[in-house]
Motif scaffolding. Structure first.
Motif, PDB file in Angstrom:
ATOM      1  N   ALA A 156      50.473  35.534  41.196  1.00 48.69           N
ATOM      2  CA  ALA A 156      51.263  36.146  40.120  1.00 48.69           C
ATOM      3  C   ALA A 156      52.758  35.903  40.286  1.00 48.69           C
ATOM      4  O   ALA A 156      53.494  35.868  39.310  1.00 48.69           O
ATOM      5  N   THR A 194      50.317  32.194  37.649  1.00 54.98           N
ATOM      6  CA  THR A 194      49.707  32.530  36.369  1.00 54.98           C
ATOM      7  C   THR A 194      50.019  33.990  36.069  1.00 54.98           C
ATOM      8  O   THR A 194      50.613  34.691  36.897  1.00 54.98           O
ATOM      9  N   LYS A 195      49.651  34.458  34.909  1.00 54.86           N
ATOM     10  CA  LYS A 195      49.880  35.866  34.577  1.00 54.86           C
ATOM     11  C   LYS A 195      49.039  36.747  35.503  1.00 54.86           C
ATOM     12  O   LYS A 195      47.911  36.371  35.846  1.00 54.86           O
ATOM     13  N   PRO A 196      49.577  37.906  35.918  1.00 54.89           N
ATOM     14  CA  PRO A 196      48.833  38.785  36.836  1.00 54.89           C
ATOM     15  C   PRO A 196      47.410  39.073  36.376  1.00 54.89           C
ATOM     16  O   PRO A 196      46.484  39.086  37.195  1.00 54.89           O
ATOM     17  N   GLU A 197      47.211  39.257  35.100  1.00 55.41           N
ATOM     18  CA  GLU A 197      45.862  39.568  34.611  1.00 55.41           C
ATOM     19  C   GLU A 197      44.922  38.358  34.666  1.00 55.41           C
ATOM     20  O   GLU A 197      43.707  38.502  34.535  1.00 55.41           O
ATOM     21  N   ASP A 198      45.476  37.164  34.890  1.00 59.35           N
ATOM     22  CA  ASP A 198      44.654  35.960  34.971  1.00 59.35           C
ATOM     23  C   ASP A 198      44.395  35.507  36.411  1.00 59.35           C
ATOM     24  O   ASP A 198      43.743  34.476  36.624  1.00 59.35           O
ATOM     25  N   THR A 221      42.424  35.271  39.476  1.00 58.13           N
ATOM     26  CA  THR A 221      41.045  35.469  39.914  1.00 58.13           C
ATOM     27  C   THR A 221      41.095  35.621  41.423  1.00 58.13           C
ATOM     28  O   THR A 221      41.449  34.683  42.133  1.00 58.13           O
ATOM     29  N   GLN A 222      40.757  36.794  41.907  1.00 63.93           N
ATOM     30  CA  GLN A 222      40.886  37.086  43.333  1.00 63.93           C
ATOM     31  C   GLN A 222      39.818  36.388  44.149  1.00 63.93           C
ATOM     32  O   GLN A 222      38.656  36.326  43.761  1.00 63.93           O
ATOM     33  N   ASP A 256      48.158  39.310  45.901  1.00 59.91           N
ATOM     34  CA  ASP A 256      47.362  38.982  44.714  1.00 59.91           C
ATOM     35  C   ASP A 256      45.928  39.478  44.807  1.00 59.91           C
ATOM     36  O   ASP A 256      45.122  39.227  43.921  1.00 59.91           O
TER      37      ASP A 256
END
Length: 145
Positions: free
Chosen positions: A22, A66-70, A72-73, A134
């Motif tokens: 992020a 990428t955007k925090p909501e995108d 993938t952990q 992240d």
């Protein structure tokens, strides 16, 4: 039966990994100054940095903003109880090696990363687990003996 015969089309290694992050600058700082990776290149306006191990072992990593909501952990839930899972049954997708587990543990702790499992030692190895900013879940291992 699985074939043991090799052929030129077989996968022979790994050249790179890509980790979603992020905040690229924060991640570069963590990977380089805390984990000890070397920065090969960074284009902060583009959103990508390339880091690798200083000894040249293993695949290099591209940190990609990428955007925090995108994000993938890098972790998953294992449905059965197993010694490598934590209390939420998370399993690490990446395990890192070190020659000094306790010193690296202290650096990660000082960087305010979330330590999930404190160092555990057996006759063969020591390990601990942590989450980066992240939410990527890592195990660090020191081989012993």
């Amino acid at each position: 039966m699985l074939s043991k015969k090799t052929n030129h089309a077989d996968v022979i290694g790994y050249c790179c990994l890509r980790f979603p992050v992020a905040d690229l600058k924060k991640s570069v700082d963590f990977y380089c100054n805390v984990l000890g990776y070397e920065l090969n290149s960074a284009d902060y306006s583009f959103g990508e940095a390339h880091v690798s191990l200083k000894n040249g072992n293993g695949p290099s990593i591209f940190l990609m903003e990428t955007k925090p909501e995108d994000v993938t952990q890098l972790k998953f839930v294992f449905p059965r109880s197993f010694w490598i899972t934590n209390s939420m049954r998370h399993v690490t997708m990446v395990e890192m090696l070190t020659n000094d587990l306790l010193a690296l543990h202290e650096r990660i702790k000082q960087a305010d990363a979330h330590i999930d499992k404190e160092p555990v030692f057996t006759n063969e190895f020591g390990y601990f687990t942590f989450y980066d900013s992240d939410g990527h879940y890592f195990r660090v291992v020191e081989e012993r003996g």
